[in-house]
Design a protein around this motif. Sequence first.
Motif, PDB file in Angstrom:
ATOM      1  N   SER A   1       0.775  -1.203   0.096  1.00  7.92           N
ATOM      2  CA  SER A   1      -0.162   0.126   0.118  1.00  7.92           C
ATOM      3  C   SER A   1       0.829   1.215   0.033  1.00  7.92           C
ATOM      4  O   SER A   1       0.282   2.386  -0.366  1.00  7.92           O
ATOM      5  CB  SER A   1      -0.847  -0.097   1.204  1.00  7.92           C
ATOM      6  N   HIS A   2       2.152   1.240   0.359  1.00 10.85           N
ATOM      7  CA  HIS A   2       3.030   2.282   0.290  1.00 10.85           C
ATOM      8  C   HIS A   2       3.560   2.647  -1.108  1.00 10.85           C
ATOM      9  O   HIS A   2       4.231   3.513  -1.384  1.00 10.85           O
ATOM     10  CB  HIS A   2       4.309   2.357   1.143  1.00 10.85           C
ATOM     11  N   LEU A   3       3.200   1.625  -2.074  1.00  8.67           N
ATOM     12  CA  LEU A   3       4.036   1.760  -3.344  1.00  8.67           C
ATOM     13  C   LEU A   3       3.135   2.150  -4.380  1.00  8.67           C
ATOM     14  O   LEU A   3       1.656   1.879  -4.218  1.00  8.67           O
ATOM     15  CB  LEU A   3       4.576   0.397  -3.882  1.00  8.67           C
TER      16      LEU A   3
ATOM     17  N   THR B   1      -4.296  -2.674  -0.454  1.00  7.03           N
ATOM     18  CA  THR B   1      -5.474  -2.065  -1.187  1.00  7.03           C
ATOM     19  C   THR B   1      -6.371  -2.856  -2.193  1.00  7.03           C
ATOM     20  O   THR B   1      -6.040  -3.893  -2.441  1.00  7.03           O
ATOM     21  CB  THR B   1      -5.083  -0.601  -1.637  1.00  7.03           C
ATOM     22  N   ALA B   2      -7.708  -2.454  -2.274  1.00  6.98           N
ATOM     23  CA  ALA B   2      -8.274  -2.956  -3.313  1.00  6.98           C
ATOM     24  C   ALA B   2      -7.535  -3.073  -4.737  1.00  6.98           C
ATOM     25  O   ALA B   2      -7.614  -4.221  -5.570  1.00  6.98           O
ATOM     26  CB  ALA B   2      -9.682  -2.289  -3.710  1.00  6.98           C
ATOM     27  N   ASP B   3      -6.671  -1.999  -5.153  1.00  4.67           N
ATOM     28  CA  ASP B   3      -5.817  -2.057  -6.142  1.00  4.67           C
ATOM     29  C   ASP B   3      -4.960  -3.139  -6.038  1.00  4.67           C
ATOM     30  O   ASP B   3      -4.351  -3.952  -7.018  1.00  4.67           O
ATOM     31  CB  ASP B   3      -5.148  -0.627  -6.434  1.00  4.67           C
ATOM     32  N   THR B   4      -4.274  -3.306  -4.848  1.00  7.56           N
ATOM     33  CA  THR B   4      -3.251  -4.423  -4.662  1.00  7.56           C
ATOM     34  C   THR B   4      -3.935  -5.607  -5.122  1.00  7.56           C
ATOM     35  O   THR B   4      -3.270  -6.386  -5.779  1.00  7.56           O
ATOM     36  CB  THR B   4      -2.771  -4.333  -3.431  1.00  7.56           C
TER      37      THR B   4
ATOM     38  N   GLU C   1     -10.791 -15.566  -0.978  1.00  2.00           N
ATOM     39  CA  GLU C   1      -9.823 -16.281  -1.405  1.00  2.00           C
ATOM     40  C   GLU C   1      -8.297 -15.365  -1.736  1.00  2.00           C
ATOM     41  O   GLU C   1      -7.319 -15.811  -1.816  1.00  2.00           O
ATOM     42  CB  GLU C   1      -9.631 -17.240  -2.684  1.00  2.00           C
ATOM     43  N   PHE C   2      -8.748 -14.104  -1.780  1.00  2.00           N
ATOM     44  CA  PHE C   2      -7.421 -13.061  -1.754  1.00  2.00           C
ATOM     45  C   PHE C   2      -7.232 -12.283  -0.513  1.00  2.00           C
ATOM     46  O   PHE C   2      -6.561 -11.298  -0.522  1.00  2.00           O
ATOM     47  CB  PHE C   2      -7.501 -12.176  -3.111  1.00  2.00           C
ATOM     48  N   CYS C   3      -7.925 -12.712   0.606  1.00  2.00           N
ATOM     49  CA  CYS C   3      -7.650 -12.225   2.083  1.00  2.00           C
ATOM     50  C   CYS C   3      -7.764 -13.268   2.914  1.00  2.00           C
ATOM     51  O   CYS C   3      -8.442 -13.175   3.895  1.00  2.00           O
ATOM     52  CB  CYS C   3      -8.418 -10.963   2.197  1.00  2.00           C
TER      53      CYS C   3
END
Length: 332
Positions: free
Chosen positions: A228-230, A268-271, A297-299
């Motif tokens: 999330s920092h990137l 984030t959602a973008d991640t 499945e992605f968390c």
Amino acid sequence: MLKNVKHAVGKCIANAVLPNGLYCFNYHRIGEASLTEYDPNVFSCDEANFSEHMLYLKKNFTVVSIDDLSEILNGKIRDKRYALITFDDGYIDNYSKAFPILLENKIASTFFLATNFMNNAEIPWWDRIAYLVRHAQVDEVKLTNWSESIVLSKDNVSNSIRQVLDLVKVNNGSTIEEILIELEQKLQIPDTKLVDKEPLFMTWDMAREMSDAGMAFGSQTCSHRIMSHLSIEEQDHEAKASKELIEKELNTSIKAFAYPVGGKDSFTADTVKIIKKYYQISFSFISGINTSKNLDEFCIERISVDSNCNATQLSHKLLKLLLRKLHKSVWK
């Protein structure tokens, strides 16, 4: 005596009431935390307790591999109490200490690698920070974007390291590289050369040996920077390049990802959209027991093993997680 009885009763209660579902146990380092020059908080437990954990899990759970997850998540998650063993970061003691115990117990664990650290090519940022805090020449520190200073205790260095790292993990606009430079200056480190008494991370040859023996691998990016920092472009590179390198080195297909740091603010959602491009599943470091058939499945939530707990203490931790889960459901 009374304490031992209390622990035994607690363990029996936990084993009796824990629900069916997917329990993902997450480890980092195996060994003696007091012997490291780096971050002692990364140590999950010593070899004796890890061996005890494996026996406990085999007795009370159906231990599965990451290859079993597709079937489990596709409707069978409530059929049994499943246990999945995972390791983050790729420290060398995963190979030298955990791997033999896993083989002895016929357990296939999954190891998430941050590829920049393989072959000991790079010391990770959290271990660099821990080393700097250990050798600080001042009694407190406050970086530019911090709202408060941290008192550095000589009597409890482990806690000081944890406090500094907790603030570093907050996205305050500074990059890890900028934070390291400022820490070196503010802590007045006389010699910034980090100790290198022995390798910190496993080599690709070690990983290949483990893979050949049935262990599985996944990605935890290249640099283990917090996603999330990137920028979007940096996140995409971290996800894609690490997967490609692991697949090339181990000659296998990688389908799983673990978010670095892994708390709710670390991706984030973008991640998630990026991870979905390259992987089939991903794991957070959000603590919990996965029991829902509608699981994301992605968390996938995991259970952090830490503080050198024994098997009884681990069972108590599971009971506390269950009680917290029940409390949340009541107050929704």
